[in-house]
Design a protein around this motif. Structure first.
Motif, mmCIF file in Angstrom:
data_model
loop_
_atom_site.group_PDB
_atom_site.id
_atom_site.type_symbol
_atom_site.label_atom_id
_atom_site.label_comp_id
_atom_site.label_asym_id
_atom_site.label_seq_id
_atom_site.Cartn_x
_atom_site.Cartn_y
_atom_site.Cartn_z
ATOM 1 N N HIS A 10 0.840 -1.203 0.000
ATOM 2 C CA HIS A 10 0.000 0.000 0.000
ATOM 3 C C HIS A 10 0.871 1.248 0.000
ATOM 4 O O HIS A 10 2.101 1.152 0.018
ATOM 5 N N TYR A 11 0.227 2.409 -0.056
ATOM 6 C CA TYR A 11 0.944 3.669 -0.276
ATOM 7 C C TYR A 11 1.850 4.043 0.888
ATOM 8 O O TYR A 11 2.913 4.609 0.705
ATOM 9 N N GLY A 12 1.398 3.736 2.104
ATOM 10 C CA GLY A 12 2.177 4.097 3.288
ATOM 11 C C GLY A 12 1.819 5.484 3.776
ATOM 12 O O GLY A 12 1.365 6.342 3.013
ATOM 13 N N ALA A 176 -11.423 9.309 -7.768
ATOM 14 C CA ALA A 176 -10.148 8.612 -7.543
ATOM 15 C C ALA A 176 -9.022 9.632 -7.613
ATOM 16 O O ALA A 176 -9.221 10.763 -8.085
ATOM 17 N N HIS A 177 -7.853 9.230 -7.166
ATOM 18 C CA HIS A 177 -6.676 10.105 -7.165
ATOM 19 C C HIS A 177 -6.333 10.535 -8.590
ATOM 20 O O HIS A 177 -6.249 9.703 -9.481
ATOM 21 N N SER A 178 -6.146 11.812 -8.781
ATOM 22 C CA SER A 178 -5.694 12.296 -10.087
ATOM 23 C C SER A 178 -4.253 11.861 -10.341
ATOM 24 O O SER A 178 -3.529 11.495 -9.408
ATOM 25 N N LEU A 255 -5.917 9.958 4.534
ATOM 26 C CA LEU A 255 -5.929 11.410 4.342
ATOM 27 C C LEU A 255 -6.779 11.850 3.147
ATOM 28 O O LEU A 255 -7.592 12.772 3.262
ATOM 29 N N GLU A 256 -6.581 11.212 1.997
ATOM 30 C CA GLU A 256 -7.255 11.681 0.782
ATOM 31 C C GLU A 256 -8.776 11.466 0.859
ATOM 32 O O GLU A 256 -9.525 12.161 0.204
ATOM 33 N N VAL A 257 -9.191 10.496 1.654
ATOM 34 C CA VAL A 257 -10.619 10.235 1.834
ATOM 35 C C VAL A 257 -11.173 11.138 2.939
ATOM 36 O O VAL A 257 -12.173 11.833 2.767
HETATM 37 FE FE LIG Z 1 -0.813 10.159 -3.399
#
Ligand SMILES: [Fe+2]
Ligand SMILES: CC1=C(CCC(=O)O)c2cc3nc(cc4[nH]c(cc5[nH]c(cc1n2)c(C)c5CCC(=O)O)c(CCC(=O)O)c4C)C(CCC(=O)O)=C3C
Length: 302
Positions: A10-12, A176-178, A255-257
């Motif tokens: 995963h991204y971490g 979704a993430h750009s 964070l992004e959510v």
């Molecule tokens: Fe990112």
């Protein structure tokens, strides 16, 4: 026989606010951010109540997938590695090599393929493998955005948020993430895969009005894929009363959510007089985790 290595990637996320600088520097391939950009990121982590729950949720997801393998009679051992915070993907691969693992399956906790996402994880894993144990086989699950259990779980969550709202007055925005726009010219399937997931969920949930938007674009000086979710909310404000935001690209509360959707998109909607609800994230949904175990077990046998 050695167990199958289950390599979950995963991204971490930084383990503490102090770790935000090394994390952000790693994301920027070794170039430290400006003090303003660093502070901006720290402020966003603080707005969601401190470090992100991504590590813990990813761990729960990984354990659930491992349990699904055990239920299928697969002898497997779990290794978790991330892109940008220790333990990295390479650390997990080194550990598998040390344990003498002969065969592993890599699964990324992100459903859609892109050169920037799945391919980058795969490169980290295979590069590390080539260095420490070239004979170790690593199969990578490259995508799972049309997994029926994922579509069902997202559709359930969207329907749940639409409860009590007139579907004709409600716009569902999948997101979704750009990524930098240049990936499209390079033939990257990312955008099409995201649209396919969104279309399947909208159909399954019987949603009459839906669209797709990107979120969380970075400010890197080059164009990023759009439209951005905040623009989409603004453009549609005159036509609807209610917004349901449903991320199809992210599968845990991070964070992004929690910030970009849960705070920014919510506040933008409120500013425009719209009701806003966010569909819950997949997290460790048992049916989805079990289906992922099924994919891993298939990949191991292929
Ligand atoms: Fe990112
Ligand atoms: C495709 C993709 C996914 C989805 C697939 C996957 O999951 O792998 C994803 C997920 C995530 N991205 C995350 C966090 C961040 N991503 C950043 C920046 C960037 N992401 C990118 C791509 C992606 N990112 C890219 C091309 C950049 C620009 C890099 C550059 O500068 O060239 C930055 C820097 C600051 C900013 O731009 O906001 C942060 C803090 C978190 C963790 C949040 C938490 O801690 O809870 C998660 C799950």
């Amino acid at each position: 026989m050695k167990p199958l290595g289950l390599l979950v990637m995963h991204y971490g996320t930084p383990a503490s606010i102090e770790e935000v600088l090394p994390y952000y520097t790693h994301i920027r391939r070794g170039r430290p951010p400006t003090p303003e950009a660093l502070q901006d990121l720290i402020d966003r982590y603080e707005a969601i109540g401190g470090p992100s729950p991504l590590t813990e949720i990813s761990r729960r997801q990984a354990e659930a997938i491992l349990a699904g393998l055990h239920r299928r009679g697969v002898d497997a051992k779990l290794y978790v590695g991330t892109k940008h915070a220790p333990p990295f993907v390479a650390d997990a691969v080194n550990q598998m090599a040390e344990d003498g693992i002969d065969h592993a399956v890599g699964l990324v906790l992100a459903p859609h393929f892109s050169t920037f996402s799945i391919a980058a994880y795969r490169n980290y894993a295979l590069t590390a493998r080539d260095k420490v144990r070239p004979e170790m086989r690593i199969d990578i699950v490259e995508r799972w955005g049309t997994l029926p259990e994922l579509i069902d779980a997202l559709a359930d969550r969207v329907r749940h948020e639409m409860d009590g709202w007139d579907p004709d007055e409600t716009l569902v925005i999948f997101s979704a993430h750009s990524l930098p726009e240049k990936i499209v010219a390079a033939g990257d399937p990312y955008q099409e895969e995201l649209l396919e997931t969104s279309r399947l969920v909208a159909e399954r949930a019987d949603v009459p009005h839906w669209t797709f938007a990107f979120q969380s674009a970075s400010n890197t000086g080059e164009p990023w894929l759009g439209p951005d979710i905040l623009e989409v909310i603004e453009e549609n404000a005159p036509k609807y009363k209610n917004i349901v935001a449903c991320t199809v690209g992210f599968v845990s509360d991070h964070l992004e959510v929690l910030f970009d959707l849960g705070i920014e998109a919510r506040d933008k909607s409120a500013e425009l007089g719209l009701n806003f609800r966010r569909a819950a994230t997949i997290n460790d949904d048992p049916a989805v985790m079990d289906a992922l175990a099924g994919l891993v077990s298939q990949a191991a046998q292929a």
